[in-house]
Design an enzyme around this catalytic site. Structure first.
Site, short mmCIF file in Angstrom:
data_model
loop_
_atom_site.label_atom_id
_atom_site.label_comp_id
_atom_site.label_asym_id
_atom_site.label_seq_id
_atom_site.Cartn_x
_atom_site.Cartn_y
_atom_site.Cartn_z
N ASP A 194 43.44 44.81 40.78
CA ASP A 194 44.73 45.27 41.30
C ASP A 194 45.59 45.85 40.18
O ASP A 194 46.31 46.83 40.38
CB ASP A 194 45.46 44.13 42.02
N HIS B 91 37.98 44.18 43.58
CA HIS B 91 37.03 43.18 44.08
C HIS B 91 37.51 42.60 45.41
O HIS B 91 38.66 42.76 45.81
CB HIS B 91 36.87 42.05 43.06
#
Length: 414
Positions: free
Chosen positions: A322, A46
């Site tokens: 991540d 994102h």
């Protein structure tokens, strides 16, 4: 036919096949003319967001709701369903974030204007590559061409919206549907909710990681300089999360964090790799095995569609995190020991050589080609690439079996 002649012929055939593969993966200009793009899969993080929780001790940074303004060019209507087309599932993570309000009024974990612009830019980059240059995708969004899946977290859904707005310049035919799953069965991040073994292993390993030589000393020094009590629950992940969010939004960071930023990032990477046991096959299988299984299935279905001749999707998008990209790249042997920035993407392209009809996969990170371990070049013969995926890919049944294997210590841990 004598054995010597037979061996000579076999050797000649092997050499011919090797040369043909080498020719297919030759210089980029010639290579691209002879390769036909068949499928693109993008796993992306994102865009920039507010931190996940505030730092104790430091003077609080002000996060104002004005930082969440939606730029006009990023608007793109979409709807969210579960994997079967039913209503969007509830999101326990989002419920948790909404209980955390920062000084200034913004809540935790929300996509910001900067993040929206980052995702729009990623979409524009994909447009240049696959609409304008390769002429692979239609310039207008068409549901038959694109499949979109996201974790059921608002910043990821909104990041996907912005990416699509950049990719298709807000032009669409039909509805944009983003599918998502229950948090308990999500495959787009290491899922501690449905893999008890991974949860217990990670909990024990994180404690051990913080006790590694130098790591505990660095954390103690930083906490002391920031005025944080030694027994306060602060780790390198929280420190890194806050400083990266503050910097990308040009907000004032704690001077101590600025001074120790390199140490904080290095120790965060070290700690996560320690959790992953530096590439332990089983830990990676539990972390991204189901995602690898899905990526592999998408490739094999594109190569051999059923029924034959059926048109498959051209673009598959996965909005992730991540903590998804790091184990994914560790498994593929391409992790550079740097924390993935906001809007980072791992892209897998599937090609077929027009003359030899052989298949190849190319991986890129941030739009730059990477050589997957076990592959001789960036353009990797399909079977070699699938061999790498198969080391970590697990079916749902294999995943459940792995996650249910608990030793005595883990069973007593609650």
């Amino acid at each position: 036919m004598g054995c010597g002649l037979r061996l000579c012929l076999l050797g000649g055939l092997a050499l011919w096949a090797q040369r043909r593969r080498a020719a297919a993966a030759a210089a980029p200009g010639r290579r691209d003319r002879e390769l036909e793009l068949k499928l693109v899969q993008v796993v992306f993080r994102h865009g920039a967001r507010t931190p996940l929780r505030p730092l104790p001790g430091a003077a609080p940074v002000e996060w104002h709701p004005t930082l969440l303004h939606v730029p006009a060019q990023t608007k793109f209507d979409y709807m969210v369903t579960d994997l079967h087309g039913g209503p969007q599932p509830p999101s326990p993570y989002e419920e948790h974030y909404r209980k955390i309000t920062f000084k200034g009024g913004a809540i935790a974990g929300q996509l910001t204007t900067v993040g929206m612009q980052q995702m729009f830019a990623l979409g524009e980059r994909l447009r240049r590559s696959y609409v304008e240059e390769a002429r692979f995708l239609s310039p207008t969004f068409k549901p038959a061409e694109v499949f979109i899946r996201s974790t059921n977290i608002f910043r990821n859904l909104e990041s996907t919206r912005c990416l699509l707005a950049g990719l298709y310049q807000q032009q669409k035919e039909g509805s944009v549907v983003i599918v998502t799953d229950e948090a308990s069965s999500e495959i787009l991040y290491p899922n501690y909710r449905n893999c008890q073994r991974l949860k217990c292993l990670s909990r024990h390993k994180l404690k051990d990681a913080l006790q590694q030589p130098g790591t505990s000393d660095d954390l103690k020094t930083i906490k002391e300089k920031m005025g944080i009590n030694d027994d306060t629950d602060v780790d390198f992940f929280l420190l890194l999360d806050n400083i990266l969010a503050e910097q990308v939004h040009n907000l004032p960071s704690c001077p101590v964090l600025k001074d120790f930023q390199e140490t904080v990032e290095r120790r965060s990477v070290d700690s996560l790799l320690f959790l992953l046991e530096d590439g332990s096959r089983e830990v990676l299988q539990m972390s991204v095995g189901l995602l690898f299984y899905t990526l592999r299935k998408n490739i094999t279905e594109a190569v051999d569609p059923s029924p034959p001749g059926e048109k498959t999707r051209k673009l598959i998008l996965y909005a992730s995190h991540d903590t998804t990209l790091i184990p994914l790249m560790v498994a593929l042997g391409t992790f550079d020991r740097k924390w993935p920035p906001y809007a980072a993407d791992v892209t897998l392209e599937l090609y077929q050589h027009q003359q030899s009809k052989e298949w190849f996969v190319r991986m890129s990170y941030h739009g730059e080609e990477r050589v997957v371990k076990g592959c001789r070049a960036g353009l990797c013969p399909l079977q070699e690439f699938l061999q790498v995926l198969s080391q970590y890919s697990v079916s749902p049944e294999e995943y459940n079996s792995l996650c249910s294997q608990m030793d005595g210590n883990q069973q007593t841990d609650s």
